[in-house]
Design a protein around this motif. Structure first.
Motif, mmCIF file in Angstrom:
data_model
loop_
_atom_site.group_PDB
_atom_site.id
_atom_site.type_symbol
_atom_site.label_atom_id
_atom_site.label_comp_id
_atom_site.label_asym_id
_atom_site.label_seq_id
_atom_site.Cartn_x
_atom_site.Cartn_y
_atom_site.Cartn_z
ATOM 1 N N CYS A 188 0.844 -1.211 0.000
ATOM 2 C CA CYS A 188 0.000 0.000 0.000
ATOM 3 C C CYS A 188 0.869 1.247 0.000
ATOM 4 C CB CYS A 188 -0.914 -0.007 1.212
ATOM 5 S SG CYS A 188 -2.120 -1.351 1.233
ATOM 6 N N LYS A 189 1.932 1.236 0.773
ATOM 7 C CA LYS A 189 2.840 2.382 0.806
ATOM 8 C C LYS A 189 3.494 2.601 -0.551
ATOM 9 C CE LYS A 189 6.878 2.137 2.861
ATOM 10 N NZ LYS A 189 7.869 2.726 1.936
ATOM 11 N N ASN A 190 3.871 1.518 -1.228
ATOM 12 C CA ASN A 190 4.479 1.654 -2.550
ATOM 13 C C ASN A 190 3.513 2.285 -3.546
ATOM 14 O OD1 ASN A 190 6.935 0.529 -1.783
ATOM 15 N ND2 ASN A 190 6.299 -1.553 -2.266
ATOM 16 N N MET A 191 2.251 1.878 -3.507
ATOM 17 C CA MET A 191 1.249 2.464 -4.406
ATOM 18 C C MET A 191 1.048 3.948 -4.112
ATOM 19 S SD MET A 191 0.239 0.393 -6.717
ATOM 20 C CE MET A 191 -1.115 1.410 -7.315
ATOM 21 N N LEU A 192 0.973 4.307 -2.850
ATOM 22 C CA LEU A 192 0.817 5.724 -2.507
ATOM 23 C C LEU A 192 2.035 6.534 -2.948
ATOM 24 C CD1 LEU A 192 -0.829 5.648 1.043
ATOM 25 C CD2 LEU A 192 -1.784 6.582 -1.059
ATOM 26 N N ASN A 193 3.218 5.957 -2.776
ATOM 27 C CA ASN A 193 4.430 6.637 -3.252
ATOM 28 C C ASN A 193 4.371 6.914 -4.742
ATOM 29 O OD1 ASN A 193 6.404 7.413 -1.385
ATOM 30 N ND2 ASN A 193 6.967 5.298 -0.964
ATOM 31 N N TYR A 236 1.632 7.208 -6.653
ATOM 32 C CA TYR A 236 0.637 8.248 -6.935
ATOM 33 C C TYR A 236 1.180 9.641 -6.610
ATOM 34 C CZ TYR A 236 -3.011 4.685 -7.544
ATOM 35 O OH TYR A 236 -3.775 3.637 -7.997
ATOM 36 N N LEU A 237 1.856 9.773 -5.481
ATOM 37 C CA LEU A 237 2.396 11.077 -5.103
ATOM 38 C C LEU A 237 3.526 11.502 -6.029
ATOM 39 C CD1 LEU A 237 2.457 10.767 -1.197
ATOM 40 C CD2 LEU A 237 0.812 11.999 -2.621
ATOM 41 N N ARG A 238 4.339 10.527 -6.457
ATOM 42 C CA ARG A 238 5.443 10.847 -7.365
ATOM 43 C C ARG A 238 4.933 11.336 -8.710
ATOM 44 N NH1 ARG A 238 8.635 5.885 -7.727
ATOM 45 N NH2 ARG A 238 8.034 5.586 -9.891
ATOM 46 N N LEU A 239 3.820 10.757 -9.155
ATOM 47 C CA LEU A 239 3.219 11.160 -10.436
ATOM 48 C C LEU A 239 2.237 12.320 -10.272
ATOM 49 C CD1 LEU A 239 2.553 7.593 -11.935
ATOM 50 C CD2 LEU A 239 4.482 9.118 -12.391
ATOM 51 N N ARG A 240 2.157 12.856 -9.033
ATOM 52 C CA ARG A 240 1.281 13.995 -8.707
ATOM 53 C C ARG A 240 -0.189 13.678 -8.999
ATOM 54 N NH1 ARG A 240 4.589 18.207 -7.527
ATOM 55 N NH2 ARG A 240 6.714 18.136 -8.382
ATOM 56 N N LEU A 241 -0.577 12.450 -8.745
ATOM 57 C CA LEU A 241 -1.980 12.033 -8.921
ATOM 58 C C LEU A 241 -2.661 12.065 -7.557
ATOM 59 C CD1 LEU A 241 -1.327 9.014 -11.325
ATOM 60 C CD2 LEU A 241 -2.086 11.304 -11.963
ATOM 61 N N SER A 242 -2.907 13.290 -7.077
ATOM 62 C CA SER A 242 -3.430 13.452 -5.718
ATOM 63 C C SER A 242 -4.827 12.862 -5.561
ATOM 64 C CB SER A 242 -3.435 14.932 -5.340
ATOM 65 O OG SER A 242 -4.180 15.681 -6.286
ATOM 66 N N GLU A 243 -5.660 12.979 -6.586
ATOM 67 C CA GLU A 243 -7.029 12.448 -6.487
ATOM 68 C C GLU A 243 -7.018 10.926 -6.396
ATOM 69 O OE1 GLU A 243 -9.746 14.143 -5.959
ATOM 70 O OE2 GLU A 243 -8.485 15.932 -5.915
ATOM 71 N N LYS A 244 -6.159 10.300 -7.200
ATOM 72 C CA LYS A 244 -6.051 8.839 -7.134
ATOM 73 C C LYS A 244 -5.498 8.402 -5.775
ATOM 74 C CE LYS A 244 -5.969 6.851 -11.703
ATOM 75 N NZ LYS A 244 -5.425 5.739 -12.471
ATOM 76 N N ALA A 245 -4.564 9.189 -5.252
ATOM 77 C CA ALA A 245 -4.010 8.868 -3.944
ATOM 78 C C ALA A 245 -5.090 8.930 -2.868
ATOM 79 C CB ALA A 245 -2.872 9.829 -3.605
ATOM 80 N N LYS A 246 -5.966 9.952 -2.940
ATOM 81 C CA LYS A 246 -7.046 10.086 -1.956
ATOM 82 C C LYS A 246 -8.026 8.916 -2.067
ATOM 83 C CE LYS A 246 -6.801 15.137 -2.038
ATOM 84 N NZ LYS A 246 -7.482 16.386 -2.451
ATOM 85 N N LYS A 291 0.666 12.209 4.679
ATOM 86 C CA LYS A 291 1.208 13.065 3.612
ATOM 87 C C LYS A 291 0.128 13.413 2.600
ATOM 88 C CE LYS A 291 6.105 11.798 3.575
ATOM 89 N NZ LYS A 291 7.211 11.177 2.797
ATOM 90 N N VAL A 292 -0.666 12.397 2.236
ATOM 91 C CA VAL A 292 -1.756 12.642 1.276
ATOM 92 C C VAL A 292 -2.766 13.618 1.867
ATOM 93 C CG1 VAL A 292 -3.662 11.561 0.031
ATOM 94 C CG2 VAL A 292 -1.463 10.379 0.218
ATOM 95 N N TYR A 293 -3.164 13.398 3.106
ATOM 96 C CA TYR A 293 -4.187 14.248 3.736
ATOM 97 C C TYR A 293 -3.669 15.668 3.975
ATOM 98 C CZ TYR A 293 -7.351 10.310 4.636
ATOM 99 O OH TYR A 293 -8.226 9.263 4.490
ATOM 100 N N CYS A 294 -2.457 15.785 4.496
ATOM 101 C CA CYS A 294 -1.946 17.119 4.848
ATOM 102 C C CYS A 294 -1.667 17.972 3.614
ATOM 103 C CB CYS A 294 -0.683 16.982 5.698
ATOM 104 S SG CYS A 294 -0.981 16.263 7.329
ATOM 105 N N LYS A 295 -1.075 17.356 2.585
ATOM 106 C CA LYS A 295 -0.815 18.122 1.363
ATOM 107 C C LYS A 295 -2.087 18.391 0.577
ATOM 108 C CE LYS A 295 3.979 16.633 0.856
ATOM 109 N NZ LYS A 295 4.983 15.968 -0.006
ATOM 110 N N GLY A 296 -3.142 17.584 0.835
ATOM 111 C CA GLY A 296 -4.430 17.801 0.163
ATOM 112 C C GLY A 296 -5.395 18.639 0.983
ATOM 113 N N ARG A 297 -4.923 19.246 2.086
ATOM 114 C CA ARG A 297 -5.730 20.138 2.938
ATOM 115 C C ARG A 297 -6.963 19.420 3.496
ATOM 116 N NH1 ARG A 297 -5.786 25.664 -0.810
ATOM 117 N NH2 ARG A 297 -3.538 25.692 -1.261
#
Length: 881
Positions: A505-510, A512-522, A545-551
């Protein structure tokens, strides 16, 4: 076992019938002696008349054996004959009957035994009974077949015939005929023979009925009969009945031999009934029955597999103290056990002890030790053990090769890992999923995701099924490669094997964040929470990281509440994040709640809280938390680090944080101000960069960082001339620049053709005796080479050597160009040879440079030879633009 629910299982032992001796008034008959020394031992069935000879005393009078001490007599006679044979030498021919009456001698001659083991009539009876094996059930009548032997066979001879039968049917039928004879009398010996015959072929029902018949006949079972029944149960896996029968034997005080216990222990262990093995082992100890080598081997194995580590080691020491040498399998089990428990010293002691008695370790033992060395990062000993295996001829299997691949990967021996993997394939041992995934992980650790994917594809082509771990490794490959669609497909396949692990799960989130796909990460985080995947600290960190950077303040508070209820808030990141969000600190209690130096999870937690506060500071409570956190010592320390990291990425949050800290009077470090100057320069905001510099120039404690960042800012804004003027102005004021700043300025001036200014910077640095590094000297030599100042470039190189600054491959490559352009081919060749002498792998650039100068000098043969050498080194031409 139902048939044995009789007085044997539920009553006290039967008392043997009273013995009566008949008194004879006749004088003893004369005897014929067949041996030098008379034999006082004789079977009761062999002497029909009382010979008035002394009877041996019972070994245990309180517990007499059945059948007039028949078994004791037989054993004692066997010992007597053994001693007699030893006394007479190897050619001794001791007759079976040492003392015979005249009647016995007549019978002996009539039997025509003439040295044979049995008489003719006994042999004939044996053959007659055996002949029925060719007939089907019901085709013969044992009474008719044996009619000619009625009254001709004594009880002893009938026992012999019964014992010599090979089929349970012949034993059953002959025993039924035997009981009809006048010479027959119930005996535990004959019943034991029948029990053994039934037990060997698994006729346990018949054996139980026979045992019950023996009890009803008034024969008290002895240790041999009971041992025969127990061995029969053990042989055919009837362990429940065996334990029940053993309990009855124990209640009657019958003492079994170590051989019977060994048979039961072995049978139980084969079926993994380790608790029952330990139960019988303790019974043996209670009864003080001496175990032998086999007993200890079986018991230690069960103790290890039963998880009783301390008792297994204690039993092992007891075994050695008694003088028994443990087998390799025993050592192997204990080495594996101690390795898994982390007892490294104990495992190595056991291995050394095994080698001291000359036992060659097996593959399993070596694999256990290699795994121990791998877990404890003792890679040198692992390699030594692998070499020792080859020395002693221990053939490595796939498991050992797989461990060596992992160890080579940890040591950075990438080529050795690849060679080992290829060797496994060549030997035809490449069949385990773990070997493929291990090699794929080694490729990933060296950044070669393509080779890792090739290994996984090879595994699939060899029809080796992907298991759960295979999909985990495959997902890692696609994440490193950045292949989103393939990574998502691998994650779906992993989900089919069960809930995905936290690392996947952490690898997948990494990704998404690396590709700047914030919506997919959420959306992915929502799915994780819906599936109730258990969080570890790293996964919780990624989600925050996903929640804080996504406000996403509401989601952060909700997740914190869920984790607080489930009490899954252990670890420095959990604790720090919750404390920071809840405001559980103040200036007076700061040193109690925070400590220096800070751990990385603590830093990340504070950074995320600051990020969340900065992006949601329109809410009053978050603005208050932000200011309160920034006024604390830890908050200021982390905020300064954040500015440097965010400014490097050009994030606007860095600018907002910088302005807020200035507004509320927080301490800003020089490194943070320098980062802001460089960021403004990259954004072409030179005015803001100059304002920051003007505010900090007079109070800076790290002048090199501040002045160097201003140089970078001018150059990033394409203002190289202003950078040069700034340099002159600051050096006039006595400020000194770092080697990095000098290198950046010289390179920028050279790139835009300002060679004179670049030379001035270099000369001024030499006059001020600045300590330049290898990179700065390389830049200066390259600049003067491009400016055509070849002699000055040579002097720079000579100065570098005089100051003991080590040249690099780049230094020699540049000097080859300098000497080549100066038509000094010999010096250029010397530079190339010096580069070779460094022992580092040369790249194509230096080879191409030297070949080019050979060509310009007309040295075609030398150029051709150097080109061939380059190819031999595995360097393919054409990669240098």
């Amino acid at each position: 076992m139902e048939s044995l629910k009789s007085s044997f299982l539920h009553s006290s032992p039967l008392q043997p019938p009273p013995k009566h001796r008949s008194k004879h008034n006749q004088p003893p008959p004369c005897t014929i002696l067949c041996c030098i020394k008379p034999d006082p031992w004789s079977l009761s069935s062999g002497n029909p008349k009382n010979l008035n000879k002394p009877k041996p005393k019972s070994k245990n009078p309180k517990n007499p054996l059945p059948d007039d001490n028949a078994r004791r007599i037989i054993k004692a006679k066997a010992q007597y004959l053994s001693v007699l044979r030893r006394n007479q030498g190897s050619r001794a021919q001791t007759p079976k009957w040492i003392k015979r009456t005249p009647e016995q001698m007549v019978q002996y001659l009539e039997d025509d035994r003439n040295g044979h083991f049995y008489g003719r009539h006994v042999v004939a009876a044996i053959k007659r009974v055996r002949s029925t094996s060719e007939m089907r059930e019901g085709e013969y009548n044992m009474r008719e077949l044996m009619s000619s032997f009625v009254t001709k066979l004594s009880f002893r001879e009938m026992c012999v015939v019964l014992k010599e039968q090979k089929s349970w049917r012949q034993v059953r039928d002959f025993f039924a005929w035997m009981k009809l004879q006048l010479s027959y009398r119930p005996s535990v010996i004959v019943y034991t023979v029948v029990l053994r015959a039934y037990g060997q072929v698994g006729k346990l029902k018949l054996a139980e009925e026979t045992f019950l018949e023996m009890l009803e006949a008034g024969c008290e079972p002895d240790e041999v009969a009971c041992g025969t029944m127990l061995c029969s149960y053990a042989r055919w896996g009837r362990h429940k009945a065996m334990i029940s029968f053993y309990s009855a034997v124990e209640e009657r005080g019958i003492r079994l031999s170590a051989a019977v216990f060994n048979f039961m222990l072995s049978s139980l262990q084969k079926k993994s009934c380790h608790s029952d093995v330990i139960y019988l082992w303790r019974k043996m100890a209670d009864k003080r029955i001496a175990p032998n080598h086999f007993t200890y081997t079986v018991v230690i194995s069960s103790l290890v597999k039963g998880g009783m580590s301390e008792e297994s080691l204690k039993t092992f020491n007891e075994m050695k103290n008694l003088g028994f040498v443990p087998e390799e399998s025993t050592y192997s089990l204990l080495i594996s056990l101690t390795s898994k428990l982390g007892y490294k010293d104990k495992a190595l002691y056991l291995y050394d002890d095994m080698r001291s008695v000359g036992i060659v370790p097996s593959n399993f033992t070596c694999a256990s030790l290699l795994a121990l060395y791998y877990r404890t990062s003792d890679y040198s000993k692992a390699c030594s053990l692998f070499t020792e295996m080859e020395k002693y001829g221990v053939i490595a299997d796939e498991v050992i090769y797989g461990l060596m691949i992992r160890i080579y990967g940890k040591l950075g021996l990438y080529d050795d890992a690849q060679k080992t993997f290829a060797e496994i394939g060549r030997l035809g041992q490449l069949s385990d999923e773990k070997t493929y995934t291990t090699m794929a992980q080694v490729h990933l650790s060296f950044g070669n995701f393509d080779q890792a994917l090739d290994v996984m594809e090879r595994m699939k082509s060899n029809n080796i099924q992907y298991l759960r771990f295979s999909y985990i490794v495959l997902l890692q490959c696609y994440v490193v490669k950045g292949d989103l669609s393939s990574a998502e497909a691998a994650y779906q396949e992993l989900s089919k094997t069960g809930l995905p692990d936290a690392m996947s799960c952490k690898n997948m989130l990494n990704l998404y964040l690396r590709l700047r796909l914030s919506e997919k990460a959420k959306s992915f985080v929502d799915q994780i929470r819906k599936d109730q995947i258990e969080f570890d600290e790293e996964l919780f960190m990624m989600i925050m990281k996903v929640y804080c950077k996504g406000r996403m303040l509401r989601e952060v508070e909700q997740l914190m509440e869920e984790l607080s209820v489930s009490k899954k808030t252990e670890g420095p990141f959990f604790q720090t994040f919750i404390m920071a969000m809840n405001g559980q600190y103040d200036r007076s209690a700061e040193y109690e709640n925070w400590s220096e130096p800070l751990d990385q999870p603590v830093i990340i937690a504070i950074e995320l809280v600051l990020t969340l506060c900065l992006t949601t500071q329109n809410e009053a409570k978050m603005k208050e938390k932000l200011e309160c956190l920034l006024k604390s010592k830890i908050g200021q320390s982390v905020a300064n680090r954040m500015i440097g990291k965010l400014a490097k990425d050009g994030d606007t949050i860095a600018e907002n944080l910088h302005e807020l800290m200035l507004k509320i009077g927080c301490r800003l470090e020089d490194a943070s101000k320098a980062s802001m100057i460089r960021m403004y320069g990259r954004q072409k905001k030179l005015k803001q960069a100059q304002e920051v510099f003007a505010a900090v120039a007079d109070s800076a404690t790290d002048g090199n960082a501040i002045y160097g960042s201003m140089i970078v800012s001018y150059i990033a804004s394409d203002r190289e001339e202003d950078a040069y003027l700034f340099y002159k102005e600051q050096t006039r004021k006595g400020h000194k620049f770092s080697p990095v700043s000098i290198s950046i300025l010289v390179k920028a001036l050279t790139t835009c053709g300002k060679y004179f200014q670049a030379e001035e910077v270099i000369r001024h640095s030499f006059q001020e005796n600045l300590e330049l590094d290898t990179v700065a000297y390389n830049t200066c030599i390259q600049a003067m080479s491009e400016a055509g100042k070849l002699q000055f470039a040579i002097r720079i190189y000579e100065r570098m050597l005089s100051l003991n600054i080590s040249p690099s491959i780049q230094t020699y490559n540049t000097m080859i160009s300098v000497y080549g352009r100066g038509r000094n081919l010999d010096k250029a060749v010397d530079m190339f040879n010096m580069a070779l002498a460094m022992g580092e792998a040369l790249d194509e650039k230096i080879y191409t440079n030297m070949i080019c100068h050979y060509g310009k000098a007309g040295k075609v043969h030398e150029a051709s030879a150097l080109f061939c050498k380059m190819q031999e080194e595995g360097i393919q031409p054409g990669k240098v633009g």
